[in-house]
Design a protein around this motif. Sequence first.
Motif, PDB file in Angstrom:
ATOM      1  N   LYS A  24       7.307  13.508   7.654  1.00 14.03           N
ATOM      2  CA  LYS A  24       7.109  12.900   6.330  1.00 14.03           C
ATOM      3  C   LYS A  24       6.849  11.398   6.431  1.00 14.03           C
ATOM      4  O   LYS A  24       6.265  10.801   5.530  1.00 14.03           O
ATOM      5  N   ARG A  25       7.306  10.775   7.499  1.00 14.24           N
ATOM      6  CA  ARG A  25       7.109   9.327   7.664  1.00 14.24           C
ATOM      7  C   ARG A  25       5.767   8.982   8.319  1.00 14.24           C
ATOM      8  O   ARG A  25       5.448   7.806   8.501  1.00 14.24           O
ATOM      9  N   LYS A  26       4.986   9.990   8.684  1.00 12.78           N
ATOM     10  CA  LYS A  26       3.696   9.734   9.316  1.00 12.78           C
ATOM     11  C   LYS A  26       2.796   8.958   8.367  1.00 12.78           C
ATOM     12  O   LYS A  26       2.722   9.249   7.176  1.00 12.78           O
ATOM     13  N   LYS A  27       2.106   7.968   8.906  1.00 16.92           N
ATOM     14  CA  LYS A  27       1.246   7.118   8.087  1.00 16.92           C
ATOM     15  C   LYS A  27      -0.101   7.785   7.836  1.00 16.92           C
ATOM     16  O   LYS A  27      -0.494   8.730   8.520  1.00 16.92           O
ATOM     17  N   ALA A  28      -0.816   7.276   6.872  1.00 16.12           N
ATOM     18  CA  ALA A  28      -2.111   7.849   6.516  1.00 16.12           C
ATOM     19  C   ALA A  28      -3.115   7.718   7.645  1.00 16.12           C
ATOM     20  O   ALA A  28      -3.964   8.590   7.842  1.00 16.12           O
ATOM     21  N   ALA A  29      -3.015   6.636   8.409  1.00 16.82           N
ATOM     22  CA  ALA A  29      -3.953   6.400   9.510  1.00 16.82           C
ATOM     23  C   ALA A  29      -3.318   5.449  10.500  1.00 16.82           C
ATOM     24  O   ALA A  29      -2.421   4.666  10.148  1.00 16.82           O
ATOM     25  N   HIS A  30      -3.775   5.513  11.735  1.00 15.93           N
ATOM     26  CA  HIS A  30      -3.270   4.560  12.725  1.00 15.93           C
ATOM     27  C   HIS A  30      -3.920   3.198  12.513  1.00 15.93           C
ATOM     28  O   HIS A  30      -4.915   3.062  11.790  1.00 15.93           O
ATOM     29  N   ALA A  31      -3.368   2.195  13.145  1.00 18.97           N
ATOM     30  CA  ALA A  31      -3.872   0.829  12.994  1.00 18.97           C
ATOM     31  C   ALA A  31      -5.244   0.687  13.653  1.00 18.97           C
ATOM     32  O   ALA A  31      -5.687   1.566  14.404  1.00 18.97           O
ATOM     33  N   GLY A  32      -5.906  -0.422  13.400  1.00 19.90           N
ATOM     34  CA  GLY A  32      -7.178  -0.709  14.058  1.00 19.90           C
ATOM     35  C   GLY A  32      -6.968  -0.993  15.533  1.00 19.90           C
ATOM     36  O   GLY A  32      -5.854  -1.272  15.982  1.00 19.90           O
ATOM     37  N   MET A  33      -8.051  -0.931  16.302  1.00 22.95           N
ATOM     38  CA  MET A  33      -7.902  -1.006  17.756  1.00 22.95           C
ATOM     39  C   MET A  33      -7.313  -2.331  18.230  1.00 22.95           C
ATOM     40  O   MET A  33      -6.572  -2.360  19.210  1.00 22.95           O
ATOM     41  N   PHE A  34      -7.581  -3.413  17.536  1.00 18.55           N
ATOM     42  CA  PHE A  34      -7.032  -4.690  17.989  1.00 18.55           C
ATOM     43  C   PHE A  34      -5.532  -4.770  17.706  1.00 18.55           C
ATOM     44  O   PHE A  34      -4.767  -5.333  18.487  1.00 18.55           O
ATOM     45  N   ASP A  35      -5.112  -4.188  16.579  1.00 15.94           N
ATOM     46  CA  ASP A  35      -3.677  -4.130  16.293  1.00 15.94           C
ATOM     47  C   ASP A  35      -2.971  -3.177  17.246  1.00 15.94           C
ATOM     48  O   ASP A  35      -1.853  -3.443  17.692  1.00 15.94           O
ATOM     49  N   ILE A  36      -3.617  -2.047  17.565  1.00 18.75           N
ATOM     50  CA  ILE A  36      -3.027  -1.113  18.530  1.00 18.75           C
ATOM     51  C   ILE A  36      -2.807  -1.797  19.870  1.00 18.75           C
ATOM     52  O   ILE A  36      -1.781  -1.622  20.519  1.00 18.75           O
ATOM     53  N   ALA A  37      -3.787  -2.606  20.282  1.00 21.10           N
ATOM     54  CA  ALA A  37      -3.700  -3.281  21.578  1.00 21.10           C
ATOM     55  C   ALA A  37      -2.527  -4.250  21.636  1.00 21.10           C
ATOM     56  O   ALA A  37      -1.990  -4.524  22.720  1.00 21.10           O
TER      57      ALA A  37
END
Length: 377
Positions: A352-365
């Motif tokens: 239920k806590r899963k977000k709608a989408a993952h972050a952008g690639m620069f934020d992921i990095a």
Amino acid sequence: VLCEKRWLVLSVDANAQGLFSVHQDGSHSKMCSTSCASFSEVQPKQNPGSDMLVDSFGRLHTYLRISLTERCNLRCQYCMPSEGVELTSNPQLLTQNEIVHLASLFVSSGVNKIRLTGGEPTIRKDIDDICLRLSNLKGLKTLAMTSNGIVLARNLPKLKECGLTSINISLDTLVPAKFEFLTRRKGHERVMESIYAAIGLGYNPVKVNCVVMRGFNDDKIRDFIELTRENPINVRFIEFMPFDGNVWNVKKLVPYAEMMDEVKERFTSLKRLQDHLTDTAKNFKVEGHCGTVSFITSMTEHFCAGCNRLRLLADGNFKVCLFGPSEVSLRDPLRCGADDNELREIIGSAVKRKKAAHAGMFDIAKTENRPMIRIGG
């Protein structure tokens, strides 16, 4: 170690949650890892009314990836830091009984596909038994595995007998010298042998995963597609993704659009196939070719809206997103006596806590996460 049947989900930071036990003195810590009991195999019962696998955005998660080990017989640069990683000790990894027990909970709630990953899953000595027991879970339709192919050729006949229905083999170059550079090991010939062994055993398609990196293998995309001309191979080109220790740089990323331009220049009859809503790949076929071509565009065109995947890591932690740092331990409550309903509550809360989408690639990095080898391919 005191095992209390009370668990509290606390926020570690703005992006992550951790599972802790509450002690009698009011303090909290990561829950105990001492095994309190062994668990026999549980045959799942159909439970169509369960919403354990539905997140707050209505996505139903029917695909579970289970990492069997953090160990590997290769040292791929995009997966493992050059200095290596500190691996989880064996007593802290899930046992065969624990893997089957947890898998049965997911299958009984609606999971119909399981993929076994690592590390390298064929390193586990009990891989045959794990496949046999998982394939017998009522409701499971697909039992897949992702392997580096180093020892797969000799193991695959038995694995197929034990219920393995689908195989992915990782291969990032068709040049043996480059293979040795990237993986820090020899073995290119054995991987190719495994691919053709899988074809010979009737796997169709045999999926070949290729991480495309600028300056390393981006000039050989066309050569990989030639593998599909005469063989039932699905070549899957994967955008280079950032994980801890793999020295990700956007300059190494070859975007999907650029790969497509390269492919269309040579293969003018390339046609788009109908993708399923939950597909991670964009699928194509070159007219006259036996196999197919796919692109996994995690960085430039994410597919989060149709995501139906969950991950159980080798140490028993549960991740709802590959790129998210949030993890919840299922091993600890399982070893401390949690019943199936309590485990389902923990799983459902995390989903239920899963977000709608993952972050952008620069934020992921910039976000702390595990090295890929400790997550599972």
